[in-house]
Design an enzyme around this catalytic site. Sequence first.
Site, PDB file in Angstrom:
ATOM      1  N   ASP A  24      77.900  30.300  56.679  1.00  0.00           N
ATOM      2  CA  ASP A  24      77.939  29.742  55.290  1.00  0.00           C
ATOM      3  C   ASP A  24      79.202  29.817  54.274  1.00  0.00           C
ATOM      4  O   ASP A  24      80.062  30.797  55.024  1.00  0.00           O
ATOM      5  CB  ASP A  24      77.081  31.154  54.271  1.00  0.00           C
ATOM      6  CG  ASP A  24      76.152  30.607  52.812  1.00  0.00           C
ATOM      7  OD1 ASP A  24      75.750  29.147  52.718  1.00  0.00           O
ATOM      8  OD2 ASP A  24      75.637  30.913  51.879  1.00  0.00           O
ATOM      9  N   ASP A  48      73.206  34.043  52.031  1.00  0.00           N
ATOM     10  CA  ASP A  48      73.322  34.928  50.735  1.00  0.00           C
ATOM     11  C   ASP A  48      71.971  34.324  49.480  1.00  0.00           C
ATOM     12  O   ASP A  48      71.477  35.429  49.106  1.00  0.00           O
ATOM     13  CB  ASP A  48      74.832  35.147  49.898  1.00  0.00           C
ATOM     14  CG  ASP A  48      74.633  33.899  49.308  1.00  0.00           C
ATOM     15  OD1 ASP A  48      74.524  33.575  49.633  1.00  0.00           O
ATOM     16  OD2 ASP A  48      76.224  33.953  48.797  1.00  0.00           O
ATOM     17  N   ASP A  89      68.832  30.177  52.260  1.00  0.00           N
ATOM     18  CA  ASP A  89      68.271  30.996  53.247  1.00  0.00           C
ATOM     19  C   ASP A  89      68.185  31.524  53.923  1.00  0.00           C
ATOM     20  O   ASP A  89      68.237  31.560  55.910  1.00  0.00           O
ATOM     21  CB  ASP A  89      70.379  31.180  54.256  1.00  0.00           C
ATOM     22  CG  ASP A  89      71.727  31.230  52.485  1.00  0.00           C
ATOM     23  OD1 ASP A  89      71.414  29.848  53.125  1.00  0.00           O
ATOM     24  OD2 ASP A  89      72.489  31.605  52.561  1.00  0.00           O
TER      25      ASP A  89
END
Length: 1020
Positions: free
Chosen positions: A374, A714, A718
């Site tokens: 990410d 996070d 996800d």
Amino acid sequence: MGRGAGREYSPAATTAENGGGKKKQKEKELDELKKEVAMDDHKLSLDELGRKYQVDLSKGLTNQRAQDVLARDGPNALTPPPTTPEWVKFCRQLFGGFSILLWIGAILCFLAYGIQAAMEDEPSNDNLYLGVVLAAVVIVTGCFSYYQEAKSSKIMDSFKNMVPQQALVIREGEKMQINAEEVVVGDLVEVKGGDRVPADLRIISSHGCKVDNSSLTGESEPQTRSPEFTHENPLETRNICFFSTNCVEGTARGIVIATGDRTVMGRIATLASGLEVGRTPIAMEIEHFIQLITGVAVFPGVSFFVLSLILGYSWLEAVIFLIGIIVANVPEGLLATVTVCLTLTAKRMARKNCLVKNLEAVETLGSTSTICSDKTGTLTQNRMTVAHMWFDNQIREADTTEDQSGATFDKRSPTWTALSRIAGLCNRAVFKAGQENISVSKRDTAGDASESALLKCIELSCGSVRKMRDRNPKVAEIPFNSTNKYQLSIHEREDSPQSHVLVMKGAPERILDRCPTILVQGKEIPLDKEMQDAFQNAYMELGGLGERVLGFCQLNLPSGKFPRGFKFDTDELNFPTEKLCFVGLMSMIDPPRAAVPDAVGKCRSAGIKVIMVTGDHPITAKAIAKGVGIISEGNETVEDIAARLNIPMSQVNPREAKACVVHGSDLKDMTSEQLDEILKNHTEIVFARTSPQQKLVIVEGCQRQGAIVAVTGDGVNDSPALKKADIGIAMGISGSDVSKQAADMILLDDNFASIVTGVEEGRLVFDNLKKSIAYTLTSNIPEITPFLLFIIANIPLPLGTVTILCIDLGTDMVPAISLAYEAAESDIMKRQPRNSQTDKLVNERLISMAYGQIGMIQALGGFFTYFVILAENGFLPSRLLGIRLDWDDRTMNDLEDSYGQEWTYEQRKVVEFTCHTAFFASIVVVQWADLIICKTRRNSVFQQGMKNKILIFGLLEETALAAFLSYCPGMGVALRMYPLKVTWWFCAFPYSLLIFIYDEVRKLILRRYPGGWVEKETYY
């Protein structure tokens, strides 16, 4: 999701007649969930919306209608993920993987004891003891592993905080606070700053409402919410608010269009809990190891069973031999060693900010070949920071370092004074109270991310912004809105007692349109074509860096027309907002974390591909990717090549571009083959503007290439990808509960660099497990060969069952575990990731080294000691051959040795047990050398050094334990171990030295001739 995709579709409500159907149904559901959100509520007009949900848009639902809908749809709550019962987890530890081998061993021991008890009057209890010990080892280790995992999962008990507790609804025209679980589709809901959104809402009216969608889309900027339909994609349009996101400021009213599992967030949570999780690489390795060891144990067992029948033993005796050989091959101590190795590594990783939820994930991280990371908060600091400014016709770099040690610029320019004043005054962000002792960059602020960045920048370079605001009190303000795209405030000037200054900031092109002049070196000059071009170039350059650019301007209001006390009217605008003076630009970015570029470089040299997957804008994503080295210097994307050669993109051969930025909307229309093509042909990839479902598609694509994939995330968005990946890594600070639930590992400091530490630890644990296993297996040969010679050559038994247990569960345990503390060899992060097909934990080469080479030398050392002791007592080797039946005959008390002395049964047994003790001691002596050579697989021990204190302690401990077992009074009765002459300890020394020299020479050849015959045959 409305009617079509929402109400009729309920993951919980689907049942199928038979098992096969259920599986198919489940797969179909998951495919359904992987698709993009299907919803048309954002396109409907307010009248159509009211008709669709049978609701009055001003008064809300009737109470009766709300009850009916609640009865039909069920409560507005997420179905908690299915959990594994504790007893199942415990049984997995007791009967999974390696434990099975020991259970089989224990059952065979009890079987052998049963056969002996049926045949003999006074059976020996050896097999009974062995069975009990094996069972005890499994149970103790199982409890230990279960405790370890239970401890980690305690940290995880969350999910409950996901749902907002209360919601403000309007029913029958009355406002009422109700439990959020009772909110139903069609309800009219009001949310204000600080609330969590109770369900998916279609906005019908709003006042300055902004929501934080970062947990869903990964965008760190708060998003404006208003009734207008602005985008085809429901995730991008402004008129939809999503369940469990936070409202940051303002107020809004909306109609509930989906609740519980049918919300966007609910679909993601269902998708995450429905995914099948594959087995970990280490679990497959241990399975492969068990097959190997079983083969190695059963083959000689069966061979000698047949041989003993040929040699004339009864079949019952042959069965006892068969069981004996198989059990002797089971490395009893290894299960405990593996568990302890993994636990130690998990503890070491926790100290380095990686919390591992299940022990096997430790090693998975080491075999990772692709990391999908990410951007926001993992690669970056997750706080907007001022990066550049443009004033006096120059771009200056601001200081973005975490400790403010970076670039500085001349702050004496009067233009900078003006720019910093506008940025400080035309700004609603403030520091939260009580943070005077915290460094400015780490302080918490109340306000929007961009304004907070400006506040911190001005505070650092010009001192207290609060004092600046006190000296220039605000008298009027127009807040930022999406129509006019600027924010304006009017202040009393401290430097002129009678007049006011108007300060404005906003979108640069909008600000420039209002300015005929520009401030340069403190002087106002006309904004001519040349200056406009300079502005345009600066704006393009900063925008191209992926930065968010704001323009600043001011106007000193004439005191004659606007004296102190003048009533400024912000609705009717009784003051000028045109003909202002342009001062400069400031641009912000969420800067990369300091340790990330180095970590990405380490990944590259370790052969790990780092892919960025983000919901952010492609330009920003590409800029950060270049900043941290995911796109390395000199590597171009298709767009870069087209721009350089000045040709359309369609003419560029995509294979020429090493790097590639893929937009989410393009990814949506790609087939799996096209995605595979991208993943195969580009080494450096950035996916931007991706949706949660696409992240999952990317992970599956990487796994199709045979990669072992680690994913960081996070947000709730996800969690499906975290669950599907071989190892999911959630963020400890910014991570949502759902993502932590789905992950295998949690980064306590949210830092990408900690992952690289984790990879190193994972590779190290794999190397060290190999070393531990090589060390432990080697002593199997000197334990089995005495038994084989006892059968074939009919000699007195050189080593008993009890002494074998003393080696496996006594002297070998601490040294084997001490190898878990061994430092990494120099090449650990220079190697390519482990290929799980070819590079096994235990391969044929390791078995051949442990059994065929080192083990044989150890066995020779043991037999040498055995023959020396018997010869000193009068039995020369020639006399021993074929003596077994007489030797073990209780009635024979006059057996003659080579010199004619007569021996009673009791005397003979004392000599035999002394031999067992000496054989045991000689195994300890040769295991010294084995432990030292197992420290490294390629380097010389002299290169590696003896820095491992635990290993030195292990050497001393095994020696002390062996001496204790030999010389402690009463051992003759308890374990049938007898004191040894000091000289007998030295019999095995030459063999120990031989092992050390042999292996050092082998490793020297390995290093001199990499890839040569010796490496192919002996490098494990």
